[in-house]
Design a protein around this motif. Structure first.
Motif, PDB file in Angstrom:
ATOM      1  N   SER A 263      37.929  28.418  39.594  1.00 26.46           N
ATOM      2  CA  SER A 263      39.300  28.594  38.742  1.00 26.46           C
ATOM      3  C   SER A 263      38.993  28.303  37.238  1.00 26.46           C
ATOM      4  CB  SER A 263      39.788  27.155  39.352  1.00 26.46           C
ATOM      5  OG  SER A 263      41.177  26.869  38.590  1.00 26.46           O
ATOM      6  N   GLU A 264      37.831  27.427  36.852  1.00 26.72           N
ATOM      7  CA  GLU A 264      37.956  27.194  35.345  1.00 26.72           C
ATOM      8  C   GLU A 264      37.521  28.483  34.691  1.00 26.72           C
ATOM      9  OE1 GLU A 264      34.580  24.817  33.018  1.00 26.72           O
ATOM     10  OE2 GLU A 264      35.064  23.725  34.940  1.00 26.72           O
ATOM     11  N   ALA A 265      36.807  29.324  35.276  1.00 29.80           N
ATOM     12  CA  ALA A 265      36.322  30.514  34.718  1.00 29.80           C
ATOM     13  C   ALA A 265      37.482  31.435  34.393  1.00 29.80           C
ATOM     14  CB  ALA A 265      35.241  31.377  35.517  1.00 29.80           C
ATOM     15  N   LEU A 266      38.321  31.579  35.644  1.00 30.97           N
ATOM     16  CA  LEU A 266      39.417  32.405  35.630  1.00 30.97           C
ATOM     17  C   LEU A 266      40.410  32.144  34.471  1.00 30.97           C
ATOM     18  CD1 LEU A 266      40.945  34.834  37.012  1.00 30.97           C
ATOM     19  CD2 LEU A 266      41.910  33.124  38.474  1.00 30.97           C
TER      20      LEU A 266
ATOM     21  N   ALA B 116      39.729  30.044  31.738  1.00 32.31           N
ATOM     22  CA  ALA B 116      39.208  30.282  30.566  1.00 32.31           C
ATOM     23  C   ALA B 116      39.020  31.684  30.048  1.00 32.31           C
ATOM     24  CB  ALA B 116      37.779  29.440  30.352  1.00 32.31           C
ATOM     25  N   ARG B 117      38.886  32.472  30.947  1.00 34.81           N
ATOM     26  CA  ARG B 117      38.477  33.964  30.395  1.00 34.81           C
ATOM     27  C   ARG B 117      39.617  34.986  30.672  1.00 34.81           C
ATOM     28  NH1 ARG B 117      32.416  34.393  33.131  1.00 34.81           N
ATOM     29  NH2 ARG B 117      31.515  32.890  31.667  1.00 34.81           N
ATOM     30  N   PHE B 118      40.581  34.502  31.671  1.00 35.48           N
ATOM     31  CA  PHE B 118      41.595  35.480  31.794  1.00 35.48           C
ATOM     32  C   PHE B 118      42.966  34.867  31.296  1.00 35.48           C
ATOM     33  CE2 PHE B 118      44.733  37.796  34.092  1.00 35.48           C
ATOM     34  CZ  PHE B 118      44.531  39.223  33.760  1.00 35.48           C
ATOM     35  N   VAL B 119      43.483  33.736  32.026  1.00 36.11           N
ATOM     36  CA  VAL B 119      44.727  33.119  32.148  1.00 36.11           C
ATOM     37  C   VAL B 119      45.011  32.707  30.809  1.00 36.11           C
ATOM     38  CG1 VAL B 119      46.032  31.337  32.832  1.00 36.11           C
ATOM     39  CG2 VAL B 119      44.836  32.681  34.397  1.00 36.11           C
ATOM     40  N   GLY B 120      43.855  31.765  30.220  1.00 36.53           N
ATOM     41  CA  GLY B 120      44.140  31.334  28.788  1.00 36.53           C
ATOM     42  C   GLY B 120      44.418  32.323  27.698  1.00 36.53           C
TER      43      GLY B 120
ATOM     44  N   ILE C 245      46.513  39.193  41.559  1.00 38.00           N
ATOM     45  CA  ILE C 245      45.306  38.943  42.584  1.00 38.00           C
ATOM     46  C   ILE C 245      45.869  39.109  43.996  1.00 38.00           C
ATOM     47  CG2 ILE C 245      43.720  36.870  43.622  1.00 38.00           C
ATOM     48  CD1 ILE C 245      43.484  36.070  40.556  1.00 38.00           C
ATOM     49  N   GLY C 246      46.906  38.616  44.142  1.00 38.55           N
ATOM     50  CA  GLY C 246      47.491  38.773  45.522  1.00 38.55           C
ATOM     51  C   GLY C 246      47.878  40.325  45.839  1.00 38.55           C
ATOM     52  N   PHE C 247      48.320  40.910  44.786  1.00 35.37           N
ATOM     53  CA  PHE C 247      48.399  42.348  45.259  1.00 35.37           C
ATOM     54  C   PHE C 247      47.224  42.917  45.496  1.00 35.37           C
ATOM     55  CE2 PHE C 247      48.426  46.743  43.843  1.00 35.37           C
ATOM     56  CZ  PHE C 247      49.510  47.174  44.651  1.00 35.37           C
ATOM     57  N   ALA C 248      46.190  42.770  44.625  1.00 36.38           N
ATOM     58  CA  ALA C 248      44.709  43.280  44.709  1.00 36.38           C
ATOM     59  C   ALA C 248      44.428  42.980  46.332  1.00 36.38           C
ATOM     60  CB  ALA C 248      43.990  43.191  43.748  1.00 36.38           C
ATOM     61  N   THR C 249      44.380  41.789  46.587  1.00 31.95           N
ATOM     62  CA  THR C 249      43.842  41.308  47.864  1.00 31.95           C
ATOM     63  C   THR C 249      44.373  42.036  48.891  1.00 31.95           C
ATOM     64  OG1 THR C 249      43.295  38.997  46.928  1.00 31.95           O
ATOM     65  CG2 THR C 249      43.492  39.135  49.148  1.00 31.95           C
ATOM     66  N   LEU C 250      45.746  42.038  48.930  1.00 33.77           N
ATOM     67  CA  LEU C 250      46.405  42.779  49.957  1.00 33.77           C
ATOM     68  C   LEU C 250      46.156  44.349  50.118  1.00 33.77           C
ATOM     69  CD1 LEU C 250      48.097  42.381  52.417  1.00 33.77           C
ATOM     70  CD2 LEU C 250      50.115  42.453  51.115  1.00 33.77           C
ATOM     71  N   ARG C 251      46.218  44.803  48.837  1.00 27.45           N
ATOM     72  CA  ARG C 251      46.000  46.235  48.980  1.00 27.45           C
ATOM     73  C   ARG C 251      44.597  46.682  49.116  1.00 27.45           C
ATOM     74  NH1 ARG C 251      45.840  51.068  48.892  1.00 27.45           N
ATOM     75  NH2 ARG C 251      46.648  52.792  47.447  1.00 27.45           N
ATOM     76  N   PHE C 252      43.739  46.255  48.738  1.00 25.69           N
ATOM     77  CA  PHE C 252      42.258  46.569  48.420  1.00 25.69           C
ATOM     78  C   PHE C 252      41.441  45.921  49.396  1.00 25.69           C
ATOM     79  CE2 PHE C 252      44.052  47.742  44.261  1.00 25.69           C
ATOM     80  CZ  PHE C 252      44.065  49.123  44.470  1.00 25.69           C
TER      81      PHE C 252
END
Length: 95
Positions: free
Chosen positions: A28-31, A33-37, A60-67
């Protein structure tokens, strides 16, 4: 879904790590720091961090369900219609 031999599957790693009491906070911290922020910085404006986190959750939800999990409904949807609906969802998340 299988990855080519030796390929790193980021989504599978994310799904497995998210259930680990040790790895989840680090992930969560990495996500964030590197993407959301950085996305929030780029979006700017009111509630940028919330909008960036919501956009990330949708992707992430779309990618999880789709792939990873697979979805007959998403597989069978006409690509253009799927893209239009996903675009509308992302625009709504961005507010």
């Amino acid at each position: 879904r299988a990855e080519p031999s030796g390929a790193f599957d980021e989504l599978a790693f994310l799904m497995r790590s998210s259930t680990s009491p040790t790895a989840a906070p680090l992930l969560s911290e990495a996500l964030h720091a590197r993407f959301v922020g950085p996305l929030a910085d780029r979006l700017g404006g009111e509630d940028a961090r919330v909008r960036a986190a919501l956009l990330t959750a949708v992707v992430i939800g779309f990618a999880t369900l789709r792939f990873s999990l697979g979805s007959g409904a998403l597989d069978e949807a006409p690509p253009r219609a799927l893209a239009e609906r996903l675009e509308a969802t992302l625009r709504a998340a961005l507010g």
